[in-house]
Write an enzyme that holds these catalytic residues in place. Sequence first.
Site, PDB file in Angstrom:
ATOM      1  N   GLU A 121      -7.057  28.892 -12.465  1.00 33.11           N
ATOM      2  CA  GLU A 121      -8.498  28.751 -12.287  1.00 33.11           C
ATOM      3  C   GLU A 121      -9.103  30.162 -12.151  1.00 33.11           C
ATOM      4  OE1 GLU A 121      -9.942  26.694  -8.764  1.00 33.11           O
ATOM      5  OE2 GLU A 121     -11.795  26.181  -9.768  1.00 33.11           O
ATOM      6  N   GLU A 256      -5.624  24.660  -5.666  1.00 32.29           N
ATOM      7  CA  GLU A 256      -5.289  23.237  -5.612  1.00 32.29           C
ATOM      8  C   GLU A 256      -4.523  22.683  -6.808  1.00 32.29           C
ATOM      9  OE1 GLU A 256      -8.358  24.571  -6.083  1.00 32.29           O
ATOM     10  OE2 GLU A 256      -9.624  23.314  -7.350  1.00 32.29           O
ATOM     11  N   ASN A 257      -3.731  23.501  -7.517  1.00 31.46           N
ATOM     12  CA  ASN A 257      -2.969  22.977  -8.664  1.00 31.46           C
ATOM     13  C   ASN A 257      -2.378  21.614  -8.309  1.00 31.46           C
ATOM     14  OD1 ASN A 257      -3.132  25.715  -9.793  1.00 31.46           O
ATOM     15  ND2 ASN A 257      -1.700  26.166  -8.141  1.00 31.46           N
ATOM     16  N   GLU A 290      -7.286  22.127   0.215  1.00 29.37           N
ATOM     17  CA  GLU A 290      -6.614  22.012  -1.091  1.00 29.37           C
ATOM     18  C   GLU A 290      -6.156  20.578  -1.348  1.00 29.37           C
ATOM     19  OE1 GLU A 290      -7.241  24.390  -2.863  1.00 29.37           O
ATOM     20  OE2 GLU A 290      -7.650  25.904  -1.334  1.00 29.37           O
ATOM     21  N   GLU A 312     -15.881  22.279  -4.834  1.00 31.74           N
ATOM     22  CA  GLU A 312     -15.740  23.147  -3.667  1.00 31.74           C
ATOM     23  C   GLU A 312     -16.565  22.716  -2.456  1.00 31.74           C
ATOM     24  OE1 GLU A 312     -13.324  24.817  -3.538  1.00 31.74           O
ATOM     25  OE2 GLU A 312     -12.780  25.253  -5.614  1.00 31.74           O
TER      26      GLU A 312
HETATM   27  N1  BES Z   1     -10.228  26.378  -6.165  1.00 32.16           N
HETATM   28  C1  BES Z   1     -10.236  27.327  -5.132  1.00 32.16           C
HETATM   29  C2  BES Z   1      -9.526  28.606  -5.467  1.00 32.16           C
HETATM   30  C3  BES Z   1     -10.251  29.456  -6.479  1.00 32.16           C
HETATM   31  C4  BES Z   1     -11.437  30.023  -6.163  1.00 32.16           C
HETATM   32  C5  BES Z   1      -9.710  29.696  -7.698  1.00 32.16           C
HETATM   33  C6  BES Z   1     -12.092  30.800  -7.116  1.00 32.16           C
HETATM   34  C7  BES Z   1     -10.356  30.456  -8.625  1.00 32.16           C
HETATM   35  C8  BES Z   1     -11.561  31.015  -8.340  1.00 32.16           C
HETATM   36  C9  BES Z   1      -9.589  26.783  -3.860  1.00 32.16           C
HETATM   37  O1  BES Z   1      -9.671  25.413  -3.692  1.00 32.16           O
HETATM   38  C10 BES Z   1     -10.354  27.368  -2.721  1.00 32.16           C
HETATM   39  O2  BES Z   1     -11.463  26.978  -2.516  1.00 32.16           O
HETATM   40  N2  BES Z   1      -9.765  28.331  -2.043  1.00 32.16           N
HETATM   41  C11 BES Z   1     -10.410  29.056  -0.982  1.00 32.16           C
HETATM   42  C12 BES Z   1      -9.784  28.778   0.311  1.00 32.16           C
HETATM   43  C13 BES Z   1     -10.363  27.549   0.876  1.00 32.16           C
HETATM   44  C14 BES Z   1      -9.559  26.957   1.954  1.00 32.16           C
HETATM   45  C15 BES Z   1     -11.764  27.755   1.372  1.00 32.16           C
HETATM   46  C16 BES Z   1     -10.301  30.508  -1.302  1.00 32.16           C
HETATM   47  O3  BES Z   1      -9.438  30.848  -2.093  1.00 32.16           O
HETATM   48  O4  BES Z   1     -11.049  31.291  -0.746  1.00 32.16           O
HETATM   49 ZN    ZN Z   2     -11.515  24.731  -3.088  1.00 38.35          ZN
END
Ligand code: BES
Ligand code: ZN
Length: 845
Positions: A121, A256-257, A290, A312
């Site tokens: 992603e 979240e793969n 996730e 998100e």
């Molecule tokens: N899908 C996101 C990770 C992501 C963010 C991938 C932007 C690519 C680009 C994941 O679900 C996520 O939101 N991660 C957060 C942590 C979360 C617990 C708030 C992050 O990486 O900051």
């Molecule tokens: Zn997320």
Amino acid sequence: MTELTHFYQKFQPTHYDLYIDIDRGTKVITGKTTITGDAKVKDISIHQKDLTIKSVQADGKDVSFTTENQNDALNVALTKTGEVTLTIEYSAPLTDSMMGIYPSYYEVDGVKKQIIGTQFETNFARQAFPCVDEPEAKAKFDIALKFDEQDGETVLSNMPEVKTENGVHYFDTTVRMSTYLIAFAFGDLQSKITTTKSGVKVGVFATKAHKANELDFALDIAKRAIEFYEDFYQTPYPLPHSWQLALPDFSAGAMENWGLVTYREAYLTLDPDNTSLDTKQLVATVITHELAHQWFGDLVTMKWWDDLWLNESFANMMEYVSVDAIEPDWHIWEMFQTSDVPAALQRDATDGVQSVHVDVEDPAEIDALFDSAIVYAKGARMLVMMRALVGDDALRKGLKNYFAAHQYNNAKGADLWNAIGEAAGMDVAKIMNTWLEQPGYPVVKASIIDGELTLSQEQFFIGDGVGKERQWQIPLNSNYDAAPKIMADKTIVIGTYDKLRKENDKPFRVNVGNNSHFIVKYDDELLKDILDNIDSLDSISQLQILQDLRLLAEGNQISYSEIVPLLPKFAGSHSNVVIATLYRVANDLKKFVTPNSNEAKSLEKLFDKLSSDQVKRLGWQPKSGESNDDQLTRPYVLNASLYAKNPISIESAHAIYVDNEQQDLSAISADIRLFILRNEVKNYGTEEVFDNLLDEYRKSSDASYKEDICAALTATPDPKLIKKLVGFFEDADTIKPQDLRAWYRGLLANDAGQEAAWDWIRNDWQWLDDTVGGDMEFTTYITVTAMIFHTPERLAEFKAFFEPKLNTPGMTREISMDIKIVETRVKLIEAEKDAVNEAVSGLVD
Ligand code: BES
Ligand code: ZN
């Protein structure tokens, strides 16, 4: 004819066979991808980035192709439309970019090792294999992996392995899914595995640099979270397993793969015997976030990135809903109130901020959408507001229908509103779209005008704002029944105040519970009524009063000097959220004083006055059996007491350091360790202390200990050590690129180190761009800089450096907002500093 902007409109894959061979030694990936799909036109395009394409065949025959780097395309000329099978052979470099397929580096017992993992992603799958890399292009995948395998290595992917043949690992066919959720990993891993009530295998995987018990906490949370979601969503977890894997190098926080969630080590592994409650809470919310995505995002996916919030914002709300259900004693919504809510209210008040829903096409802009304060914090708050409005029964019923209608498929925002609206019998879309589509939020002014209690709404700005006359449908949640449930108009009159006050027998309030995304400005009479009865209010309400006043002061609607005298009223609170908010305000006052001035001394005295009784009450060391509130309060008051240079505190912290120095500094209780280490570096910091801590940092695999060391070392006042520190910024063996921002920010926030940090980033911007550019974290280096700068000189330098970069794709909004943020702060300080400092000295001198 409308332009076909998305490749999916031209070619719709249904099935992929991926064969990927990864050589860690030569750092080369070779692959063969077979895609079956439906060609809608003869000239189709498939995504690829930095792939060297060797051959393309359509239904077994060579076809001509071209690659176009500008839009990541592999253009293929077919001879007919309809079903076609493409076979593409390619190779690609294995790079350290933390995107696509990449190595993570770590050490066990002095031996350097690596694991290979993936991060696809938002649009990095195209760096691993050719594909239609758009969320709507869902297909089934058969994955086969080969690599320079060594004995005992573990191989993981979205689905279980079905066979190994000639060194090739074959995984079971996936369900219909988006490319950005494909994942695999291999290396020398340890694991802990359990099974949910419904038979889903849950596992936690990490390198062997960790102690086995560091996996236990995550395993327990993951298992119970999946059980919770299966019940809450009324929809089974659709895959046979749910693996959680900690990767030593990781750009985001977690990803979240589907079936193989990846994490930064800091957000998965923890020492169960010495980790603070707030770190445990944070790790739990990351895992539950996730896992919420396994349904919201993975099973049902946004059709396009403009509806990223469906992923998100929703996961961000659900992380709290689920933790609250599985650990009710944590009162986890308090964390929402002290972290997400203020972040959203602060950033969303700056003109130029994005709305939660944003139209987007350019891939470089897609990554910029992940604004944590907006898409995460504000989006979650918007959904919390919706949840409060419709209630959990309607929410769950709506979600169940939403999943049933869109599973293994895609959805748009309107689909969610409609599903929930139908279940609730309410026009949810009409109310929620005012929050979703418009940037900003309202301040509701509550006033007594000619005896009538009157409410009006207008957009709230910190700094200049161009009034677009925006209006919101505001869930008021008043404690007076006479107020309407939703305020849709600009101004409403509730009734005669004296009569209402008598009937209700309590001060008038709106936004009770602080779940709606707005702030309140009460007129003097109404505010006095509330403050006179402040002790009868619950802690969230107290937090809210302080927080709204703070924002009004930031927005220049009241003076900070009016808040200063209120602070002592809250200082004795036993509620961690009140204390957190109190010190948020108190810390805000630091920007008004010049280091080492008389004003600074007065402010230190104020901090001492606010904290000293609490330090006595709580003591330096955590006590067994104490309340969660006390555990969470202690760090705030110790921090304040050290800021105040309280000699007894400095001495106590030093004594704890000395006690542990000979054995194990990491064994100092994690609740207080940061303060002990930082106090030592600041007040007793020899080069030997510095070197010792840096060495500990290099050796440790305990992320929270490492964070503490980072915060301590960056606080050094010694110019020689500051210089030494900056020397390690680009040494990945000491500071991993994924952790560098915290070091930069720490040093920038240190008055003695600011110049060095700022010089470093300006001089080595190109290095930073080469190292973490293209990565979602990159622009946050600008964000954190803007959060710290507050003088006219720094503002001028900030502009001089960043203005020329304004047109860089993905950076435009951040730079223009950040310039505004610093400008506003400089102006505020100029206008307010005398009044604030007078108010402070009035309390202490
Ligand atoms: N899908 C996101 C990770 C992501 C963010 C991938 C932007 C690519 C680009 C994941 O679900 C996520 O939101 N991660 C957060 C942590 C979360 C617990 C708030 C992050 O990486 O900051
Ligand atoms: Zn997320």
